[in-house]
Design a protein around this motif. Structure first.
Motif, PDB file in Angstrom:
ATOM      1  N   VAL A   1       0.981  -1.173  -0.099  1.00 23.34           N
ATOM      2  CA  VAL A   1       0.001  -0.002   0.016  1.00 23.34           C
ATOM      3  C   VAL A   1       0.931   1.334   0.047  1.00 23.34           C
ATOM      4  O   VAL A   1       1.555   1.429   0.817  1.00 23.34           O
ATOM      5  N   TYR A   2       0.892   2.053  -1.075  1.00 25.35           N
ATOM      6  CA  TYR A   2       1.591   3.229  -1.097  1.00 25.35           C
ATOM      7  C   TYR A   2       0.662   4.591  -0.767  1.00 25.35           C
ATOM      8  O   TYR A   2      -0.425   4.622  -1.307  1.00 25.35           O
ATOM      9  N   ALA A   3       1.284   5.349  -0.007  1.00 25.83           N
ATOM     10  CA  ALA A   3       0.684   6.539   0.554  1.00 25.83           C
ATOM     11  C   ALA A   3       0.716   7.473  -0.782  1.00 25.83           C
ATOM     12  O   ALA A   3       1.726   7.827  -1.369  1.00 25.83           O
ATOM     13  N   ILE A   4      -0.494   8.091  -0.949  1.00 23.83           N
ATOM     14  CA  ILE A   4      -0.564   9.449  -2.156  1.00 23.83           C
ATOM     15  C   ILE A   4      -0.895  10.648  -1.205  1.00 23.83           C
ATOM     16  O   ILE A   4      -1.840  10.841  -0.719  1.00 23.83           O
ATOM     17  N   PRO A   5       0.054  11.202  -0.843  1.00 24.64           N
ATOM     18  CA  PRO A   5      -0.107  12.677   0.214  1.00 24.64           C
ATOM     19  C   PRO A   5      -0.834  13.776  -0.684  1.00 24.64           C
ATOM     20  O   PRO A   5      -1.035  13.683  -1.813  1.00 24.64           O
ATOM     21  N   GLY A   6      -1.941  14.261   0.301  1.00 21.53           N
ATOM     22  CA  GLY A   6      -2.600  15.402  -0.434  1.00 21.53           C
ATOM     23  C   GLY A   6      -1.729  16.440  -0.702  1.00 21.53           C
ATOM     24  O   GLY A   6      -0.600  16.754  -0.104  1.00 21.53           O
ATOM     25  N   ALA A   7      -2.270  17.800  -1.455  1.00 26.66           N
ATOM     26  CA  ALA A   7      -1.294  18.625  -1.727  1.00 26.66           C
ATOM     27  C   ALA A   7      -1.229  19.889  -0.672  1.00 26.66           C
ATOM     28  O   ALA A   7      -0.356  20.625  -0.607  1.00 26.66           O
ATOM     29  N   ASN A   8      -2.302  19.939   0.322  1.00 28.52           N
ATOM     30  CA  ASN A   8      -2.382  21.171   1.041  1.00 28.52           C
ATOM     31  C   ASN A   8      -3.122  20.822   2.438  1.00 28.52           C
ATOM     32  O   ASN A   8      -4.285  20.817   2.545  1.00 28.52           O
ATOM     33  N   LEU A   9      -2.304  20.579   3.489  1.00 32.20           N
ATOM     34  CA  LEU A   9      -2.857  19.792   4.544  1.00 32.20           C
ATOM     35  C   LEU A   9      -3.264  21.092   5.492  1.00 32.20           C
ATOM     36  O   LEU A   9      -4.394  21.016   6.376  1.00 32.20           O
ATOM     37  N   PRO A  10      -2.837  22.362   5.523  1.00 30.88           N
ATOM     38  CA  PRO A  10      -3.525  23.313   6.055  1.00 30.88           C
ATOM     39  C   PRO A  10      -4.759  23.615   5.521  1.00 30.88           C
ATOM     40  O   PRO A  10      -5.810  24.080   6.319  1.00 30.88           O
ATOM     41  N   LEU A  11      -5.024  23.419   4.425  1.00 31.08           N
ATOM     42  CA  LEU A  11      -6.339  23.416   3.692  1.00 31.08           C
ATOM     43  C   LEU A  11      -7.497  22.393   4.265  1.00 31.08           C
ATOM     44  O   LEU A  11      -8.508  22.788   4.489  1.00 31.08           O
ATOM     45  N   ALA A  12      -7.019  21.270   4.317  1.00 25.64           N
ATOM     46  CA  ALA A  12      -7.825  20.222   5.038  1.00 25.64           C
ATOM     47  C   ALA A  12      -7.815  20.352   6.350  1.00 25.64           C
ATOM     48  O   ALA A  12      -9.090  20.104   6.852  1.00 25.64           O
ATOM     49  N   THR A  13      -6.971  20.702   7.070  1.00 25.78           N
ATOM     50  CA  THR A  13      -7.355  21.290   8.586  1.00 25.78           C
ATOM     51  C   THR A  13      -8.500  22.438   8.532  1.00 25.78           C
ATOM     52  O   THR A  13      -9.255  22.181   9.427  1.00 25.78           O
ATOM     53  N   LEU A  14      -8.287  23.510   7.727  1.00 29.01           N
ATOM     54  CA  LEU A  14      -9.316  24.465   7.797  1.00 29.01           C
ATOM     55  C   LEU A  14     -10.774  23.691   7.400  1.00 29.01           C
ATOM     56  O   LEU A  14     -11.764  24.365   7.864  1.00 29.01           O
ATOM     57  N   GLY A  15     -10.782  23.105   6.478  1.00 28.08           N
ATOM     58  CA  GLY A  15     -11.862  22.222   6.066  1.00 28.08           C
ATOM     59  C   GLY A  15     -12.514  21.664   7.007  1.00 28.08           C
ATOM     60  O   GLY A  15     -13.387  21.523   7.657  1.00 28.08           O
ATOM     61  N   THR A  16     -11.771  20.773   8.040  1.00 23.27           N
ATOM     62  CA  THR A  16     -12.321  20.005   9.242  1.00 23.27           C
ATOM     63  C   THR A  16     -12.814  21.066  10.292  1.00 23.27           C
ATOM     64  O   THR A  16     -13.888  20.771  10.896  1.00 23.27           O
ATOM     65  N   PHE A  17     -12.199  22.126  10.502  1.00 18.80           N
ATOM     66  CA  PHE A  17     -12.732  23.229  11.443  1.00 18.80           C
ATOM     67  C   PHE A  17     -14.054  23.722  10.790  1.00 18.80           C
ATOM     68  O   PHE A  17     -14.902  24.046  11.682  1.00 18.80           O
TER      69      PHE A  17
END
Length: 423
Positions: free
Chosen positions: A212-228
């Motif tokens: 299983v190979y990880a495919i990282p997302g491009a923008n973790l700050p954006l993902a964190t904002l989306g979660t909040f």
């Protein structure tokens, strides 16, 4: 004096009506803001080359959901006989005015405008469809996805919504789901799973020997904002489902719902972090984000009955489950780029099953029946729709387009252009 008392009572009734309607509408607006949360979360967890397309999907699916629910979905969900299985499809064969046939001008609910109920319900439909978006990201054709959105929001979701909130057979059987752990979240995950199974995994995600190979997302700050943003919107999701605010008992209930919702999200984050660290020896941010969402999904089925401490534990179980589920699905080669099936499906089922732990009016038998019926209906119906779309217009982009990114292939623009030229 008697006339004055009557006038005062009438004014008080109107004031309560206005307050409850306003509260309902504001909560609906908060849930609508969750669309931004899903868009930011998904955009952050996909690769840069697929960002424009994922944002386009989120904007378009919201518009489609609102339109289809207006045209026929709300009518199907709320105009049918109590205790039934088959909904009333009159709006599809000539019933006049669709939604207006249900929300007649003089037939408003006794303590809030019926139009506010429609607005609140329509943003729930969009939430269910948003769950599908992330799971099929980075390799599905845009127009095939939007075609499926028409069917899910206009028919598949309203049918199971009729069985439950619309007074159908699951409601009569005693199934309890306060704000939609099963009705909204698990249903969205069931539709997503059906699509993912037919779609297949992204290129390079899995090796020939089970890697299983990880495919990282491009923008973790954006993902964190989306979660909040989603965390904030969830106060409307669960708080609005109380339906009323204008007396002491209901005001206290709304406050309890807010406290429990927040506590469950916090418990989910802590449990997901601990579980991820125990498994990977790293504090995985993406698992923490999914842990917050898992806690929120878990408490949604009953955010009123438990204590704040019990809500924290319910959320914590969800947070632990989501990490284990994401890892398990990867081992089964079920590729879900954002973990939507685990967050909303596995934890949604847990949330439904947790209701009888704190609510004596609910039973495990009725809850299990609801899980089986909702998941079974949405999965089978969605699988059939996905299969038809696959056989006709196709559901997967070409290997070349997947490699270069669906932004250019589907939308003709990049979200993060590296270079621009001026003429």
């Amino acid at each position: 004096m008697e006339e004055l008392l009557k006038a005062t009572a009438a004014d008080l009734t109107q004031l309560k009506y206005a307050v409850d309607t306003f509260y309902f509408l504001v909560c609906g607006a908060l849930v609508m803001w969750m669309a931004a949360g899903f868009a930011m979360l998904e955009a952050g967890l996909v690769r840069a080359k697929n960002t424009t397309e994922i944002l386009t999907k989120n904007v378009a699916l919201f518009a489609i959901a609102c339109t289809m629910y207006l045209v026929c979905g709300y009518y199907i969900m709320y105009s049918s006989d109590a205790g039934g299985i088959l909904p009333n499809l009159g709006v599809l064969i000539g019933e006049e005015n669709g939604v207006d046939a249900v929300l007649k001008g003089g037939d408003d609910a006794p303590y809030y405008s019926a139009r506010s109920d429609f607005f609140f319900q329509v943003v729930f439909v969009a939430t269910a469809m948003s769950i599908v978006s992330g799971a099929v990201a980075e390799r599905m054709k845009l127009w095939s996805f939007l075609l499926f959105a028409v069917v899910l929001t206009g028919f598949i979701y309203p049918v199971e919504g009729y069985w439950t909130w619309g007074g159908g057979f699951l409601s009569e059987a005693g199934f309890s789901d306060f704000a939609g752990s099963g009705i909204v979240h698990m249903a969205g995950a069931a539709a997503a799973l059906a699509g993912v199974l037919l779609l297949g995994a992204r290129k390079g995600k899995y090796g020939k020997n089970g890697e299983v190979y990880a495919i990282p997302g491009a923008n973790l700050p954006l993902a964190t904002l989306g979660t909040f943003i989603l965390w904030l919107g969830w106060f409307g999701f669960n708080g609005g489902s109380e339906l009323k605010l204008s007396d002491v008992g209901e005001a206290n209930a709304v406050a309890q719902v807010f406290v429990n919702t927040n506590a469950a999200a916090a418990g989910g984050v802590i449990a997901a972090l601990i579980t991820a660290y125990a498994m990977f020896r790293k504090a995985d941010l993406t698992m923490a984000l999914n842990g917050a969402l898992a806690g929120l999904v878990a408490i949604t089925a009953d955010p009123l009955s438990p204590s704040a401490q019990a809500s924290t534990l319910i959320g914590a179980v969800g947070g632990g489950l989501v990490v284990l589920s994401i890892v398990t699905l990867d081992k089964l080669r079920i590729d879900d780029p954002v973990g939507a099936i685990s967050v909303h499906g596995v934890v949604g089922a847990w949330g439904v099953l947790a209701v009888p732990l704190n609510n004596a009016d609910a039973s495990f038998g009725a809850q299990l029946l609801g899980i089986v019926c909702i998941f079974g209906w949405v999965f089978v119906a969605s699988l059939a729709v996905w299969a038809v779309i696959k056989a006709t217009v196709g559901i997967r982009v070409s290997e070349e387009d997947e490699y270069s990114g669906v932004d250019i292939a589907e939308c003709g623009m990049e979200a993060y252009p590296e270079f621009t030229s001026a003429k």
